[in-house]
Design an enzyme around this catalytic site. Structure first.
Site, short mmCIF file in Angstrom:
data_model
loop_
_atom_site.label_atom_id
_atom_site.label_comp_id
_atom_site.label_asym_id
_atom_site.label_seq_id
_atom_site.Cartn_x
_atom_site.Cartn_y
_atom_site.Cartn_z
N ASP A 94 25.11 45.86 44.35
CA ASP A 94 26.08 46.84 43.85
C ASP A 94 27.11 47.07 44.96
O ASP A 94 27.00 46.53 46.06
CB ASP A 94 25.37 48.13 43.43
CG ASP A 94 24.61 48.79 44.56
OD1 ASP A 94 24.74 48.33 45.72
OD2 ASP A 94 23.89 49.75 44.30
N SER A 95 28.10 47.89 44.70
CA SER A 95 29.20 48.05 45.67
C SER A 95 28.92 49.12 46.70
O SER A 95 29.62 49.25 47.68
CB SER A 95 30.47 48.42 44.93
OG SER A 95 30.33 49.73 44.41
N GLY A 96 27.89 49.92 46.47
CA GLY A 96 27.63 51.06 47.34
C GLY A 96 28.22 52.35 46.80
O GLY A 96 27.86 53.44 47.23
N GLY A 97 29.12 52.23 45.84
CA GLY A 97 29.81 53.41 45.30
C GLY A 97 28.85 54.45 44.75
O GLY A 97 28.94 55.63 45.09
N PHE A 98 27.89 54.01 43.94
CA PHE A 98 26.99 54.96 43.29
C PHE A 98 26.24 55.81 44.31
O PHE A 98 26.15 57.03 44.18
CB PHE A 98 26.00 54.22 42.37
CG PHE A 98 25.12 55.14 41.60
CD1 PHE A 98 25.59 55.81 40.47
CD2 PHE A 98 23.81 55.39 42.00
CE1 PHE A 98 24.78 56.68 39.77
CE2 PHE A 98 22.98 56.26 41.30
CZ PHE A 98 23.48 56.90 40.18
N ASP A 148 33.65 51.35 42.71
CA ASP A 148 34.14 52.20 41.62
C ASP A 148 33.89 53.65 41.99
O ASP A 148 33.14 53.94 42.91
CB ASP A 148 33.42 51.86 40.30
CG ASP A 148 31.91 52.02 40.40
OD1 ASP A 148 31.37 51.90 41.51
OD2 ASP A 148 31.27 52.26 39.36
N GLN A 190 34.33 52.50 33.66
CA GLN A 190 33.93 53.90 33.80
C GLN A 190 34.51 54.69 32.62
O GLN A 190 34.97 54.12 31.66
CB GLN A 190 34.42 54.46 35.15
CG GLN A 190 33.61 53.97 36.35
CD GLN A 190 32.21 54.60 36.44
OE1 GLN A 190 31.91 55.58 35.78
NE2 GLN A 190 31.35 54.01 37.26
N GLY A 217 28.43 54.53 35.07
CA GLY A 217 28.60 55.94 34.69
C GLY A 217 27.74 56.38 33.53
O GLY A 217 28.02 57.41 32.92
N ASP A 267 19.36 46.81 35.41
CA ASP A 267 18.57 47.11 36.61
C ASP A 267 18.16 48.56 36.52
O ASP A 267 18.86 49.37 35.91
CB ASP A 267 19.38 46.92 37.89
CG ASP A 267 20.28 48.12 38.16
OD1 ASP A 267 21.33 48.23 37.50
OD2 ASP A 267 19.91 48.97 39.00
N CYS A 305 -1.54 43.10 28.36
CA CYS A 305 -0.77 42.61 29.52
C CYS A 305 -1.58 41.58 30.29
O CYS A 305 -2.79 41.71 30.44
CB CYS A 305 -0.42 43.79 30.43
SG CYS A 305 0.48 43.32 31.91
N CYS A 307 -0.75 40.59 33.48
CA CYS A 307 -0.37 40.64 34.90
C CYS A 307 -1.62 40.68 35.78
O CYS A 307 -2.72 41.00 35.30
CB CYS A 307 0.54 41.84 35.16
SG CYS A 307 -0.35 43.38 35.46
N HIS A 336 2.46 45.86 37.76
CA HIS A 336 2.24 45.92 36.32
C HIS A 336 3.51 46.39 35.59
O HIS A 336 3.88 45.81 34.56
CB HIS A 336 1.08 46.85 35.97
CG HIS A 336 1.12 47.25 34.53
ND1 HIS A 336 0.66 46.43 33.51
CD2 HIS A 336 1.65 48.34 33.90
CE1 HIS A 336 0.89 47.00 32.34
NE2 HIS A 336 1.49 48.16 32.55
ZN LIG Z 1 -0.39 44.62 33.54
#
Ligand SMILES: [Zn+2]
Length: 366
Positions: A94-98, A148, A190, A217, A267, A305, A307, A336
């Site tokens: 990311d740009s660091g803005g957040f 941003d 935005q 945003g 993300d 699951c 995993c 998990h």
């Molecule tokens: Zn799992």
């Protein structure tokens, strides 16, 4: 722009969901995809091989955190982010803005740059769009973001509009500042939950012809319905032939809702942060592992699951780890939860290929 390509293989008939392949210099990403967050060049507690084993294709790193510690120059000297963290798959920064707007102590913002104090030692830093690109070029991720401005979701309309115009201005300067041709630079739409502002933002950014677009945003405190409505307005404004990335979202249901509206990339810290706090996402709903009812529970966390956590350990053992403060607890639950998110997205991709995205959504809600 070399080494990048975005191919849409399948579009769901009943919704705007699409299934694609995004080619980057470090490999292909099947979309829609979820990127676990590796804030400080590590997905907390997990080895790259473990991430790969549960289906992770791409990771996110945070420019703000890495620029403060260890510093972008150090990462560059140690071979760039991929080599530094031992992950040779695709990475996005990311740009660091957040973080500047949410974590640091903001001291001044104008069209030129933002000035803030580090949350670590209070030192003063300046971040301009050009500097954000320079740092991200040193880090060397496959996909990088324009700086941003992220105002709070309840900011007055005038303030939101100012942030939209500044974000567009900064996007143009970011484009100008880019030197490397092996990183895809995305613009960030935005405009809060205001339809007119989202249109204004998208229009300004589309003129700059970015290889992909992010929606920023959102998931900043607004109601879910407001977020979905904003996506209804915003996603159709973005070019269908470029990847669309919804930043920082979110809960599993938010991912499904957004995929149905045509989002390709996600993300969020939720799977790992919740995992560290003994909260598991499972096919039967969320589970709090500290609960006493799991003390003698010999079943796996989630019978559906596959995993490593669910294959090898009981709920009773996981509870014991958390109650005893053992570090393996957060590790196993983070793993998990990431597996849960990866499986969710893989199942969604299958559903889209079979034109069943709507049914998938309905089945998830029951
Ligand atoms: Zn799992």
């Amino acid at each position: 722009m070399t080494a990048f390509g975005f191919q849409i293989d399948e579009t769901d008939l009943g919704t705007s969901a699409r299934c694609g392949r995004w080619t980057t210099p470090h490999g292909e990403v099947q979309t829609p995809a979820f990127m676990p967050v590796g804030t400080l060049a590590t997905v907390k507690g997990l080895m790259p091989d473990q991430l790969r084993e549960v289906g992770v294709q791409m990771l996110l790193g945070n420019t703000y955190h890495l620029a403060l510690r260890p510093g972008a120059e150090v990462v560059a000297e140690l071979g760039g982010l991929h080599s530094f963290m031992g992950w040779n798959g695709p990475i996005l920064t990311d740009s660091g803005g957040f973080q500047v707007f949410s974590l640091a102590r903001l001291t001044r913002i104008d069209d030129r740059q933002v000035v803030f104090r580090s949350h670590i030692d209070g030192n003063l830093f300046e971040l301009s769009p050009e500097e954000a690109v320079r740092i991200q070029e040193l880090l060397g991720a496959d996909c990088i973001m324009c700086l941003d401005e992220c105002p709070p979701h309840d900011a007055p309309a005038e303030r939101l509009r100012e942030a939209v115009d500044r974000t567009t201005l900064w996007a143009a300067r970011s484009r100008e500042a880019q030197r490397r041709d092996d990183q895809a630079l995305f613009g960030i739409v935005q405009g809060g939950t205001d339809r007119g502002l989202r249109e204004r933002s998208a229009e300004g950014l589309l003129r700059l012809d970015f290889p992909g677009y992010a929606v920023g945003g959102l998931s900043v405190g607004e109601e879910s319905e407001a977020m979905y409505r904003t996506l209804d307005w915003t996603v159709p404004l973005l070019p269908a032939d470029r990847p669309r990335y919804l930043m920082g979202v979110g809960r599993p249901i938010d991912l499904i809702e957004a995929v149905l509206r045509g989002i390709d990339l996600f993300d969020c810290v939720m799977p790992t942060r919740n995992g560290r706090n003994a909260m598991a996402f499972t096919s039967t709903g969320p589970m709090r592992l500290r609960n006493a009812r799991f003390q003698r529970d010999e079943r796996p966390l989630d019978a559906d699951c596959h995993c490593p956590t669910c294959r090898q350990f009981s709920r009773g053992y996981l509870r014991h780890l958390f109650v005893s403060g053992e570090m393996l607890g957060p590790i196993l639950l983070s793993l998990h939860n990431i597996a849960y998110y990866q499986t969710l997205l893989a199942d969604l991709r299958t559903a889209i290929r079979q034109n069943r995205a709507r049914e998938f959504h309905a089945a998830y809600l029951c």
